[in-house]
Scaffold this motif. Structure first.
Motif, mmCIF file in Angstrom:
data_model
loop_
_atom_site.group_PDB
_atom_site.id
_atom_site.type_symbol
_atom_site.label_atom_id
_atom_site.label_comp_id
_atom_site.label_asym_id
_atom_site.label_seq_id
_atom_site.Cartn_x
_atom_site.Cartn_y
_atom_site.Cartn_z
ATOM 1 N N GLY A 41 0.809 -1.215 0.000
ATOM 2 C CA GLY A 41 0.000 0.000 0.000
ATOM 3 C C GLY A 41 0.840 1.261 0.000
ATOM 4 N N ALA A 42 1.902 1.258 0.795
ATOM 5 C CA ALA A 42 2.797 2.422 0.832
ATOM 6 C C ALA A 42 3.486 2.617 -0.515
ATOM 7 N N LEU A 43 3.899 1.535 -1.141
ATOM 8 C CA LEU A 43 4.537 1.642 -2.460
ATOM 9 C C LEU A 43 3.532 2.101 -3.517
ATOM 10 N N ALA A 44 2.290 1.660 -3.400
ATOM 11 C CA ALA A 44 1.272 2.053 -4.377
ATOM 12 C C ALA A 44 0.969 3.541 -4.308
ATOM 13 N N CYS A 45 1.051 4.116 -3.114
ATOM 14 C CA CYS A 45 0.766 5.553 -2.957
ATOM 15 C C CYS A 45 1.832 6.421 -3.614
ATOM 16 N N ASP A 46 3.088 6.125 -3.327
ATOM 17 C CA ASP A 46 4.181 6.977 -3.794
ATOM 18 C C ASP A 46 5.008 6.347 -4.901
ATOM 19 N N GLY A 47 5.054 5.032 -4.964
ATOM 20 C CA GLY A 47 5.847 4.347 -5.974
ATOM 21 C C GLY A 47 7.333 4.601 -5.815
ATOM 22 N N VAL A 48 8.054 4.314 -6.870
ATOM 23 C CA VAL A 48 9.494 4.571 -6.934
ATOM 24 C C VAL A 48 9.716 5.361 -8.218
ATOM 25 N N ALA A 49 10.138 6.587 -8.068
ATOM 26 C CA ALA A 49 10.273 7.478 -9.225
ATOM 27 C C ALA A 49 11.386 7.018 -10.166
ATOM 28 N N LYS A 50 11.177 7.269 -11.439
ATOM 29 C CA LYS A 50 12.213 7.036 -12.441
ATOM 30 C C LYS A 50 13.044 8.307 -12.527
ATOM 31 N N THR A 51 14.173 8.322 -11.840
ATOM 32 C CA THR A 51 14.996 9.530 -11.769
ATOM 33 C C THR A 51 16.329 9.402 -12.505
ATOM 34 N N ARG A 52 16.636 8.233 -12.983
ATOM 35 C CA ARG A 52 17.920 8.028 -13.665
ATOM 36 C C ARG A 52 17.708 8.072 -15.177
ATOM 37 N N LEU A 53 18.688 8.612 -15.872
ATOM 38 C CA LEU A 53 18.567 8.798 -17.318
ATOM 39 C C LEU A 53 19.556 7.908 -18.056
ATOM 40 N N ASN A 54 19.045 7.132 -18.984
ATOM 41 C CA ASN A 54 19.893 6.396 -19.902
ATOM 42 C C ASN A 54 20.235 7.371 -21.022
ATOM 43 N N THR A 55 21.451 7.860 -21.032
ATOM 44 C CA THR A 55 21.831 8.907 -21.990
ATOM 45 C C THR A 55 21.943 8.380 -23.415
ATOM 46 N N ARG A 56 22.236 7.120 -23.568
ATOM 47 C CA ARG A 56 22.372 6.562 -24.915
ATOM 48 C C ARG A 56 21.032 6.509 -25.639
ATOM 49 N N ASP A 57 20.006 5.990 -24.935
ATOM 50 C CA ASP A 57 18.702 5.809 -25.571
ATOM 51 C C ASP A 57 17.669 6.832 -25.117
ATOM 52 N N GLN A 58 18.070 7.749 -24.232
ATOM 53 C CA GLN A 58 17.213 8.848 -23.781
ATOM 54 C C GLN A 58 15.893 8.384 -23.150
ATOM 55 N N TYR A 59 16.005 7.584 -22.101
ATOM 56 C CA TYR A 59 14.801 7.243 -21.343
ATOM 57 C C TYR A 59 15.116 7.231 -19.854
ATOM 58 N N LEU A 60 14.101 7.478 -19.051
ATOM 59 C CA LEU A 60 14.236 7.466 -17.601
ATOM 60 C C LEU A 60 13.982 6.061 -17.069
ATOM 61 N N TYR A 61 14.682 5.709 -16.005
ATOM 62 C CA TYR A 61 14.486 4.402 -15.396
ATOM 63 C C TYR A 61 14.744 4.480 -13.897
ATOM 64 N N ARG A 62 14.332 3.445 -13.173
ATOM 65 C CA ARG A 62 14.646 3.324 -11.750
ATOM 66 C C ARG A 62 15.607 2.153 -11.608
ATOM 67 N N SER A 63 16.606 2.324 -10.776
ATOM 68 C CA SER A 63 17.589 1.262 -10.575
ATOM 69 C C SER A 63 17.163 0.366 -9.415
#
Length: 77
Positions: free
Chosen positions: A14-36
């Motif tokens: 429930g706590a994870l569903a409320c806030d989740g885990v943000a995608k704050t990291r950037l793959n510079t080669r393919d230009q997309y955000l991800y979470r590690s």
């Protein structure tokens, strides 16, 4: 005992569903955000501790492959 475990798991989910885990990291080669995995564990660890849960990994099978390259380098995975 099992009911308390499921209640704790539900609280963490429930706590994870409320806030989740943000995608704050950037793959510079393919230009997309991800979470590690570190981002996930950093968010999950306090929730597990707060709800008195721990994760115990269990290995069911293990496969390895090894060999060498044409250049003679040895590798495995």
């Amino acid at each position: 005992m099992i009911a308390r475990v499921y209640s704790a798991i539900t609280a963490v989910a429930g706590a994870l569903a409320c806030d989740g885990v943000a995608k704050t990291r950037l793959n510079t080669r393919d230009q997309y955000l991800y979470r590690s995995i570190d981002d996930v564990l950093e968010r999950l660890a306090p929730l597990l501790a707060q709800n008195r849960l721990c994760i115990l990994p269990r290995v069911h099978e293990r496969h390895t492959t090894d060999g060498s390259t044409r250049a003679g380098r040895y590798w495995w995975r």
